[in-house]
Design a protein around this motif. Structure first.
Motif, short mmCIF file in Angstrom:
data_model
loop_
_atom_site.label_atom_id
_atom_site.label_comp_id
_atom_site.label_asym_id
_atom_site.label_seq_id
_atom_site.Cartn_x
_atom_site.Cartn_y
_atom_site.Cartn_z
N HIS A 94 -34.42 -47.98 27.77
CA HIS A 94 -34.18 -46.93 26.77
C HIS A 94 -35.41 -46.16 26.34
CE1 HIS A 94 -29.94 -47.68 26.44
NE2 HIS A 94 -30.13 -48.96 26.21
N ASP A 95 -36.60 -46.43 26.94
CA ASP A 95 -37.71 -45.54 26.59
C ASP A 95 -37.60 -44.25 27.41
OD1 ASP A 95 -38.76 -45.97 29.11
OD2 ASP A 95 -40.55 -47.05 28.43
N SER A 96 -38.56 -43.36 27.23
CA SER A 96 -38.38 -42.01 27.81
C SER A 96 -38.32 -42.02 29.33
CB SER A 96 -39.51 -41.09 27.32
OG SER A 96 -40.76 -41.69 27.58
N GLU A 97 -38.83 -43.10 29.97
CA GLU A 97 -38.73 -43.17 31.44
C GLU A 97 -37.54 -44.01 31.90
OE1 GLU A 97 -42.82 -43.75 31.05
OE2 GLU A 97 -42.33 -41.65 30.65
N GLY A 98 -36.79 -44.58 30.96
CA GLY A 98 -35.71 -45.49 31.33
C GLY A 98 -34.49 -44.78 31.89
N VAL A 99 -33.48 -45.59 32.29
CA VAL A 99 -32.27 -45.01 32.86
C VAL A 99 -31.43 -44.31 31.80
CG1 VAL A 99 -32.08 -46.59 34.82
CG2 VAL A 99 -31.08 -47.24 32.62
N GLN A 100 -31.58 -44.73 30.52
CA GLN A 100 -30.75 -44.17 29.44
C GLN A 100 -31.65 -43.96 28.23
OE1 GLN A 100 -27.54 -43.56 30.02
NE2 GLN A 100 -26.76 -43.12 27.99
N PRO A 101 -32.52 -42.92 28.29
CA PRO A 101 -33.53 -42.75 27.22
C PRO A 101 -32.90 -42.53 25.85
CG PRO A 101 -33.91 -41.22 29.07
CD PRO A 101 -32.57 -41.83 29.28
N GLN A 102 -33.63 -43.01 24.83
CA GLN A 102 -33.24 -42.68 23.46
C GLN A 102 -33.36 -41.17 23.29
OE1 GLN A 102 -36.36 -44.88 21.61
NE2 GLN A 102 -35.10 -46.65 21.15
N PRO A 103 -32.57 -40.58 22.41
CA PRO A 103 -32.68 -39.14 22.18
C PRO A 103 -34.07 -38.78 21.66
CG PRO A 103 -30.85 -40.10 20.92
CD PRO A 103 -31.58 -41.23 21.54
N ALA A 104 -34.49 -37.54 21.91
CA ALA A 104 -35.78 -37.07 21.40
C ALA A 104 -35.81 -37.20 19.89
CB ALA A 104 -36.00 -35.61 21.81
N GLY A 105 -36.95 -37.63 19.36
CA GLY A 105 -37.08 -37.77 17.93
C GLY A 105 -36.46 -39.03 17.37
N HIS A 106 -36.04 -39.95 18.25
CA HIS A 106 -35.47 -41.21 17.80
C HIS A 106 -36.52 -42.03 17.06
CE1 HIS A 106 -33.99 -45.37 18.16
NE2 HIS A 106 -32.79 -44.87 18.28
N THR A 107 -36.08 -42.82 16.09
CA THR A 107 -37.01 -43.64 15.32
C THR A 107 -37.77 -44.61 16.23
OG1 THR A 107 -37.18 -45.31 13.61
CG2 THR A 107 -35.13 -45.26 14.83
N LYS A 108 -39.02 -44.94 15.82
CA LYS A 108 -39.82 -45.91 16.56
C LYS A 108 -39.58 -47.33 16.02
CE LYS A 108 -42.51 -42.85 18.90
NZ LYS A 108 -41.46 -41.79 18.91
N ALA A 109 -38.63 -47.48 15.13
CA ALA A 109 -38.38 -48.79 14.51
C ALA A 109 -37.99 -49.82 15.58
CB ALA A 109 -37.26 -48.66 13.48
N ASP A 110 -38.37 -51.08 15.34
CA ASP A 110 -38.18 -52.15 16.32
C ASP A 110 -36.81 -52.80 16.25
OD1 ASP A 110 -40.76 -51.77 17.06
OD2 ASP A 110 -41.57 -53.49 15.97
N GLN A 111 -36.25 -52.89 15.07
CA GLN A 111 -35.05 -53.71 14.89
C GLN A 111 -33.81 -52.92 15.31
OE1 GLN A 111 -35.36 -56.91 13.86
NE2 GLN A 111 -37.56 -56.65 13.74
N CYS A 112 -33.57 -52.92 16.64
CA CYS A 112 -32.48 -52.10 17.17
C CYS A 112 -31.14 -52.42 16.51
CB CYS A 112 -32.34 -52.32 18.67
SG CYS A 112 -33.89 -52.20 19.60
N PHE A 113 -30.88 -53.71 16.28
CA PHE A 113 -29.56 -54.11 15.79
C PHE A 113 -29.35 -53.77 14.31
CE2 PHE A 113 -29.48 -57.66 19.19
CZ PHE A 113 -29.13 -56.73 20.16
N GLN A 114 -30.46 -53.40 13.64
CA GLN A 114 -30.30 -52.97 12.25
C GLN A 114 -29.43 -51.72 12.17
OE1 GLN A 114 -34.02 -52.08 10.20
NE2 GLN A 114 -33.81 -54.09 9.23
N CYS A 115 -29.52 -50.90 13.20
CA CYS A 115 -28.74 -49.66 13.20
C CYS A 115 -27.64 -49.68 14.27
CB CYS A 115 -29.65 -48.47 13.45
SG CYS A 115 -30.97 -48.32 12.23
N HIS A 116 -27.94 -50.24 15.44
CA HIS A 116 -26.95 -50.29 16.53
C HIS A 116 -26.33 -51.69 16.52
CE1 HIS A 116 -28.49 -46.52 18.16
NE2 HIS A 116 -29.70 -47.01 18.01
N LEU A 117 -25.13 -51.80 16.03
CA LEU A 117 -24.46 -53.08 15.85
C LEU A 117 -24.69 -54.04 17.02
CD1 LEU A 117 -22.39 -54.49 13.90
CD2 LEU A 117 -20.64 -53.71 15.47
N GLN A 118 -25.09 -55.27 16.69
CA GLN A 118 -25.33 -56.30 17.71
C GLN A 118 -24.03 -56.62 18.44
OE1 GLN A 118 -27.64 -59.63 16.29
NE2 GLN A 118 -26.39 -61.09 17.41
N PRO A 119 -24.09 -56.76 19.80
CA PRO A 119 -22.85 -57.05 20.54
C PRO A 119 -22.24 -58.38 20.09
CG PRO A 119 -24.66 -56.51 22.05
CD PRO A 119 -25.26 -56.63 20.69
N GLU A 120 -20.92 -58.44 20.10
CA GLU A 120 -20.21 -59.63 19.62
C GLU A 120 -20.62 -60.90 20.36
OE1 GLU A 120 -15.74 -59.69 19.41
OE2 GLU A 120 -16.18 -57.79 18.41
#
Ligand code: HEC
Ligand code: HEC
Length: 92
Positions: free
Chosen positions: A59-85
């Motif tokens: 998900h970084d800018s060179e990845g297969v599915q980059p985060q959108p431009a201007g995405h937060t640099k925050a580390d805790q992905c699951f704080q915002c993107h619900l953790q998979p069940e």
């Protein structure tokens, strides 16, 4: 003793007031759903990604599915993107 107060019955104005309140409640709940951040998909790749670097491998800018431009640099992905069940992290 004179009858000073009329007994209260549900009239047209009460009905209109109730409908307006109901419409506002519905509008607010629909609006809050639209703003929900995308959940982390509950698939084989995502239940086994256990670290920020693991996520950013794709998900970084060179990845297969980059985060959108201007995405937060925050580390805790699951704080915002619900953790998979069925998340297990990077355990074998
Ligand atoms: C092996 C590559 C890979 C890894 C590792 C990976 N992802 Fe993904 N991710 C993808 C791909 C490809 C998509 C788009 C297709 C899909 O929805 O599955 C995606 C989609 C997403 C989406 C968007 C879902 C949507 O509905 O649009 C989020 C959020 C996400 N990933 C978060 C994460 C998080 C958090 C991690 C780490 C725990 C992670 N990803 C690890 C490849 C990866
Ligand atoms: C502070 C909240 C927050 C954090 C923390 C966060 N994100 Fe996001 N992310 C968002 C928002 C907001 C969006 C854009 C709205 C959306 O989800 O579609 C987004 C979008 C994305 C997308 C694109 C989703 C799509 O629909 O295509 C990916 C991929 C993604 N983030 C991955 C990550 C990864 C990986 C991490 C951890 C390193 C992370 N995010 C941490 C808030 C966050």
């Amino acid at each position: 003793m004179p009858e000073s107060r009329k007994s209260w019955r549900i009239g047209k104005r009460d009905t209109i007031f109730f409908l307006i309140v109901a419409a506002v409640v519905v509008a607010l709940s629909l609006g809050s759903q639209e703003r929900r951040t995308a959940a982390t998909p509950n698939d084989a790749v995502h239940i086994q990604a256990g670290s920020r670097n693991g996520c950013l491998a794709c998900h970084d800018s060179e990845g297969v599915q980059p985060q959108p431009a201007g995405h937060t640099k925050a580390d805790q992905c699951f704080q915002c993107h619900l953790q998979p069940e069925q998340w297990v992290g990077d355990k074998p």
